[in-house]
Write an enzyme that holds these catalytic residues in place. Structure first.
Site, PDB file in Angstrom:
ATOM      1  N   HIS A  68       0.854  -1.188   0.000  1.00 32.16           N
ATOM      2  CA  HIS A  68       0.000   0.000   0.000  1.00 32.16           C
ATOM      3  C   HIS A  68       0.886   1.233   0.000  1.00 32.16           C
ATOM      4  CE1 HIS A  68      -3.383   2.472   2.178  1.00 32.16           C
ATOM      5  NE2 HIS A  68      -2.884   3.103   1.139  1.00 32.16           N
ATOM      6  N   HIS A  91       4.025  10.617   0.790  1.00 31.23           N
ATOM      7  CA  HIS A  91       5.034   9.908   1.569  1.00 31.23           C
ATOM      8  C   HIS A  91       6.412   9.884   0.916  1.00 31.23           C
ATOM      9  CE1 HIS A  91       1.781   8.547   4.167  1.00 31.23           C
ATOM     10  NE2 HIS A  91       1.134   8.089   3.104  1.00 31.23           N
ATOM     11  N   GLU A 127       0.881   8.098  -3.078  1.00 32.47           N
ATOM     12  CA  GLU A 127       1.955   7.626  -2.199  1.00 32.47           C
ATOM     13  C   GLU A 127       3.233   8.429  -2.389  1.00 32.47           C
ATOM     14  OE1 GLU A 127       1.516   5.424   0.289  1.00 32.47           O
ATOM     15  OE2 GLU A 127      -0.575   5.535  -0.356  1.00 32.47           O
TER      16      GLU A 127
END
Length: 287
Positions: free
Chosen positions: A64, A121, A117
């Site tokens: 994920h 992140h 993502e």
């Protein structure tokens, strides 16, 4: 007046830049989060009538995200909004991305999972040499997924996907703990239509990419870690086919309501027939 507006606008720009420059981008640990595709798909499709999933050809636990995280917080995030995701940069590793980091949910935006993502992140993980670019970040996530073969760890412990049984957290915890060599993971479940499903398994890493216990991350903790602690048992589905669950109390309530409704209909019909017969009687009497 125009001068005052110009000064106010300039001050707002300075304030915004100061906020961005003073934003705390440090992190203590990286969380490798892998999710189970069938649970992800069930949850996605249940959350919207138009939501669809891509075909899941090989059901494995997949990435994920790889999340730089401060102890006890959900931070940092979006460390460099000017560093945009570029699909073309991932072409050299696209085979690994499709295998270890696929996107199950079908959205209007192409590469929606990877874009999110990286933006949230990856731009924060770029502080480290091993993840200092888009391709390095995603390559590292795929590499860690190969080191953490959760599907195999669970299968070796007899925990296999099924739509006909449920598992306890102890079943999964022991299997993953054995796979990590005793390093404590974090195991999450999600509730869908009144039923609990295992959804994500997190393994934590230091900035040197050595496994560390996940005890300090934000979440539910105790002898074991994760949101699955909230449930006595949970499903580990073998497909995305999902029928809404009706509890025994709900079934009993439904039966009672049905009986009462039928009784009410019966009484109403009986009363109408009675009134009609009375009207006939009064008519005959009137004649």
């Amino acid at each position: 007046m125009i001068l005052m507006l110009f000064l106010a606008f300039s001050l707002s720009l300075v304030s915004a830049s100061e906020v961005e420059s003073t934003k705390d981008h440090h992190f203590d640990v990286l969380i490798l989060t892998q999710h189970w595709p069938y649970t992800t798909c069930i949850d996605w499709e249940e959350s919207g009538s138009t939501h669809k999933c891509r075909e899941i050809t090989h059901a494995n636990w997949t990435v994920h995200g790889l999340w730089p995280t401060q102890w006890g917080k959900i931070a940092p995030g979006f460390c460099n909004n000017s560093w945009k995701f570029d699909h073309d940069l991932l072409k050299p590793i696209m085979t690994d991305m499709s295998l270890y980091w696929p996107d199950v949910e079908m959205r209007d935006q192409p590469d929606s999972l990877w874009t999110h993502e990286w933006t949230k992140h990856g731009t924060c993980a770029a502080q480290l040499p091993e993840t200092n670019s888009e391709v390095a970040y995603f390559s590292k996530g795929c590499e860690l997924a190969q080191e953490n073969r959760i599907t195999d760890w669970l299968e070796m412990a007899g925990v296999v996907p099924t739509n006909n049984a449920s598992y306890t957290l102890e079943n999964v915890w022991d299997a993953v703990l054995n796979g990590t060599g005793g390093i404590r993971p974090h195991i999450d479940c999600v509730k869908i239509d009144g039923q609990a499903f295992i959804s994500e398994i997190k393994v934590c890493y230091s900035k040197n990419f050595i496994r560390v216990n996940c005890d300090g991350i934000k979440g539910v903790g105790g002898d074991m870690l994760g949101k699955c602690l909230r449930y006595d048992s949970f499903h580990y589905p073998s497909s995305a086919d999902h029928e809404p669950h009706v509890s025994s109390s709900g079934m009993i309530g439904g039966i009672v309501c049905t009986v009462l409704a039928l009784s009410a209909v019966g009484l109403a019909v009986g009363y109408m027939l009675y009134r009609r017969s009375r009207r006939r009687g009064r008519g005959y009497e009137s004649l």
